[in-house]
Design a protein around this motif. Sequence first.
Motif, PDB file in Angstrom:
ATOM      1  N   GLU A 153       0.834  -1.205   0.000  1.00 43.12           N
ATOM      2  CA  GLU A 153       0.000   0.000   0.000  1.00 43.12           C
ATOM      3  C   GLU A 153       0.868   1.254   0.000  1.00 43.12           C
ATOM      4  N   GLU A 154       0.498   2.196  -0.848  1.00 49.18           N
ATOM      5  CA  GLU A 154       1.229   3.460  -0.915  1.00 49.18           C
ATOM      6  C   GLU A 154       0.920   4.288   0.329  1.00 49.18           C
ATOM      7  N   ILE A 155       1.914   5.027   0.811  1.00 51.83           N
ATOM      8  CA  ILE A 155       1.724   5.874   1.984  1.00 51.83           C
ATOM      9  C   ILE A 155       2.605   7.111   1.869  1.00 51.83           C
ATOM     10  N   ASP A 156       2.045   8.251   2.217  1.00 54.55           N
ATOM     11  CA  ASP A 156       2.805   9.498   2.280  1.00 54.55           C
ATOM     12  C   ASP A 156       3.245   9.681   3.723  1.00 54.55           C
ATOM     13  N   LEU A 157       4.520   9.470   3.996  1.00 50.31           N
ATOM     14  CA  LEU A 157       5.023   9.508   5.366  1.00 50.31           C
ATOM     15  C   LEU A 157       4.889  10.888   5.994  1.00 50.31           C
ATOM     16  N   LEU A 373     -22.851   3.936 -17.308  1.00 52.27           N
ATOM     17  CA  LEU A 373     -22.739   3.591 -15.901  1.00 52.27           C
ATOM     18  C   LEU A 373     -21.576   2.628 -15.670  1.00 52.27           C
ATOM     19  N   ALA A 374     -20.859   2.808 -14.564  1.00 51.87           N
ATOM     20  CA  ALA A 374     -19.804   1.877 -14.170  1.00 51.87           C
ATOM     21  C   ALA A 374     -19.738   1.832 -12.658  1.00 51.87           C
ATOM     22  N   GLU A 375     -19.196   0.745 -12.142  1.00 51.42           N
ATOM     23  CA  GLU A 375     -19.082   0.572 -10.697  1.00 51.42           C
ATOM     24  C   GLU A 375     -17.736  -0.052 -10.344  1.00 51.42           C
ATOM     25  N   ASN A 376     -17.106   0.487  -9.287  1.00 50.64           N
ATOM     26  CA  ASN A 376     -15.895  -0.101  -8.710  1.00 50.64           C
ATOM     27  C   ASN A 376     -16.189  -0.520  -7.279  1.00 50.64           C
ATOM     28  N   LEU A 377     -15.711  -1.686  -6.897  1.00 48.87           N
ATOM     29  CA  LEU A 377     -15.853  -2.184  -5.526  1.00 48.87           C
ATOM     30  C   LEU A 377     -14.479  -2.468  -4.940  1.00 48.87           C
ATOM     31  N   ALA A 378     -14.383  -2.335  -3.621  1.00 41.43           N
ATOM     32  CA  ALA A 378     -13.135  -2.682  -2.939  1.00 41.43           C
ATOM     33  C   ALA A 378     -13.441  -3.072  -1.501  1.00 41.43           C
ATOM     34  N   GLY A 379     -12.706  -4.037  -1.007  1.00 37.85           N
ATOM     35  CA  GLY A 379     -12.739  -4.378   0.405  1.00 37.85           C
ATOM     36  C   GLY A 379     -11.369  -4.106   0.973  1.00 37.85           C
ATOM     37  N   ASN A 380     -11.263  -3.106   1.850  1.00 33.96           N
ATOM     38  CA  ASN A 380      -9.952  -2.678   2.311  1.00 33.96           C
ATOM     39  C   ASN A 380     -10.096  -1.996   3.671  1.00 33.96           C
ATOM     40  N   VAL A 387      -8.025   2.868  -3.050  1.00 35.72           N
ATOM     41  CA  VAL A 387      -7.705   3.556  -4.306  1.00 35.72           C
ATOM     42  C   VAL A 387      -6.479   2.927  -4.960  1.00 35.72           C
ATOM     43  N   THR A 388      -5.504   2.550  -4.153  1.00 37.21           N
ATOM     44  CA  THR A 388      -4.316   1.896  -4.696  1.00 37.21           C
ATOM     45  C   THR A 388      -4.675   0.571  -5.355  1.00 37.21           C
ATOM     46  N   ALA A 389      -5.568  -0.187  -4.703  1.00 38.78           N
ATOM     47  CA  ALA A 389      -6.004  -1.467  -5.282  1.00 38.78           C
ATOM     48  C   ALA A 389      -6.707  -1.250  -6.623  1.00 38.78           C
ATOM     49  N   TRP A 390      -7.512  -0.213  -6.714  1.00 38.16           N
ATOM     50  CA  TRP A 390      -8.179   0.098  -7.981  1.00 38.16           C
ATOM     51  C   TRP A 390      -7.158   0.473  -9.051  1.00 38.16           C
ATOM     52  N   MET A 391      -6.155   1.257  -8.671  1.00 45.24           N
ATOM     53  CA  MET A 391      -5.143   1.680  -9.641  1.00 45.24           C
ATOM     54  C   MET A 391      -4.305   0.501 -10.125  1.00 45.24           C
ATOM     55  N   ASN A 392      -4.199  -0.517  -9.299  1.00 45.70           N
ATOM     56  CA  ASN A 392      -3.404  -1.693  -9.670  1.00 45.70           C
ATOM     57  C   ASN A 392      -4.196  -2.710 -10.487  1.00 45.70           C
ATOM     58  N   HIS A 396     -10.547  -1.583 -13.090  1.00 42.75           N
ATOM     59  CA  HIS A 396     -10.941  -0.540 -12.146  1.00 42.75           C
ATOM     60  C   HIS A 396     -10.283   0.795 -12.497  1.00 42.75           C
ATOM     61  N   LYS A 397      -9.009   0.735 -12.882  1.00 40.90           N
ATOM     62  CA  LYS A 397      -8.272   1.945 -13.251  1.00 40.90           C
ATOM     63  C   LYS A 397      -8.903   2.616 -14.467  1.00 40.90           C
ATOM     64  N   GLU A 398      -9.353   1.793 -15.420  1.00 42.67           N
ATOM     65  CA  GLU A 398      -9.993   2.346 -16.624  1.00 42.67           C
ATOM     66  C   GLU A 398     -11.247   3.120 -16.246  1.00 42.67           C
ATOM     67  N   ASN A 399     -12.049   2.564 -15.334  1.00 42.30           N
ATOM     68  CA  ASN A 399     -13.240   3.282 -14.881  1.00 42.30           C
ATOM     69  C   ASN A 399     -12.871   4.590 -14.190  1.00 42.30           C
ATOM     70  N   MET A 400     -11.877   4.526 -13.312  1.00 43.11           N
ATOM     71  CA  MET A 400     -11.511   5.666 -12.484  1.00 43.11           C
ATOM     72  C   MET A 400     -10.948   6.824 -13.304  1.00 43.11           C
TER      73      MET A 400
END
Length: 428
Positions: A153-157, A373-380, A387-392, A396-400
């Motif tokens: 997971e990406e993180i901004d320290l 219409l489009a839908e993205n789902l995530a369990g996190n 958001v990182t999972a969607w980008m990967n 999901h990235k195409e929708n976003m």
Amino acid sequence: MKERRSYKREKILKTIMITITTLLLSVSAFTAGGIIRRAQWTSEKRKAFENFFIGRDKEIEYGTEISIIELKKQMLKVDLSMENVKIDINGEEQPSDKVYKFLKVDDNKIKCTLTEAVEGEKISVAKTYIYKVIDTVKPKLEGLADKEITVGEEIDLKAGIVATDPIDGDLEVETSGDFNKDASGEYTITVTAKDKNNNEVSGNFKVVVKDKPAEEQQENNSNKDNKKENKSTSNNSNNNTNNSNNNSSNNQSSGSSSSGNNSSSGSSSSSNDQGSGSSTTPSTPSTPSTPSTPSDTFVYKSLPSSASSTFSLVNEKRTDAGVNALTWDSGLAKVAEARAMDLAKTGTFSHTTPNLGTPAQTMAKYGYSYSSLAENLAGNSSNSGAVTAWMNSSGHKENMLNAKYKKTGIGVVTSPKYGKIYCQIFTN
């Protein structure tokens, strides 16, 4: 006889003039001497007054507080009447009962004036001293808090950490320490900030990197398998769409319309998103996973602040990709929240929820019209993680990042299985 009288008169006049002149010269000499003597006396008194001054230039720390009475005592002998002493700091006269706080870094001019009446004459003597204020104040660090992420997971320290200085204002912070987001473990991060005068502050916080939950790892593996499956199902979907289009054209004269015209528009796979139109029913989704038994004691609740944060993160990704930001739509947010809540309470994870069906069916239930219409789902467990999972994920990235979508709504609810379930609805 007349000539003799005229001579005597002239002689008398000359004598009088000489006498007057002599008297005037004597008076002038006496007066000038008095003035000179007075000036000498005044000068002597001034010199004597100057001996009363005992002040000196000095350095003091930023924020030092000194009463004006104390300043007078530092600059003059204490046996003087302080009522006749005036203090000016940087051109402003200070009342005797004030406590002055030195907040001007560098030179501060302090003028001390002593005025005394001597033999009916006021004599004033002033001295100016320099109090140089040195910045020795350390900046302050705020927002140091331990963080927790999952592997990868990406993180901004630096996120949420603020360094401020009373003189220089906001400062840049630097982080250091061995840290690897791709390896589980506990890491200590050191944060430092330094002002213009090299006063430095530092602090620490911990970042705990946890392994991904087994369910999430299974979902990622499932998504990989779905990509292979979608290659074969997309052809079938296109064939069904063509057949539906033929039926639609045949039945238009009788006033009927087919429900399959746009079933594959905007969809990369049934597990990634589901595009549709206002008269559209999406293609048949894959079989939902077997529901887990929800906890009887778990509290299910919506998290609007997480939804707002996720919305900002998504728009940041769009901005980075050169795509216009999405507009928040409260109606879409209600749809997304309802679908996320259905998934959480039933323990399922699918684009077809047990009680609300497909995204298109839920939109119809809420009376929402749209053309795409489009839908993205995530369990996190975190917003950034979702958001990182969607980008990967390519779908999901195409929708976003799809520029055709203009509006969005996001629902985030608590989940005993994932921590949080995220549902994002896109329309144009």
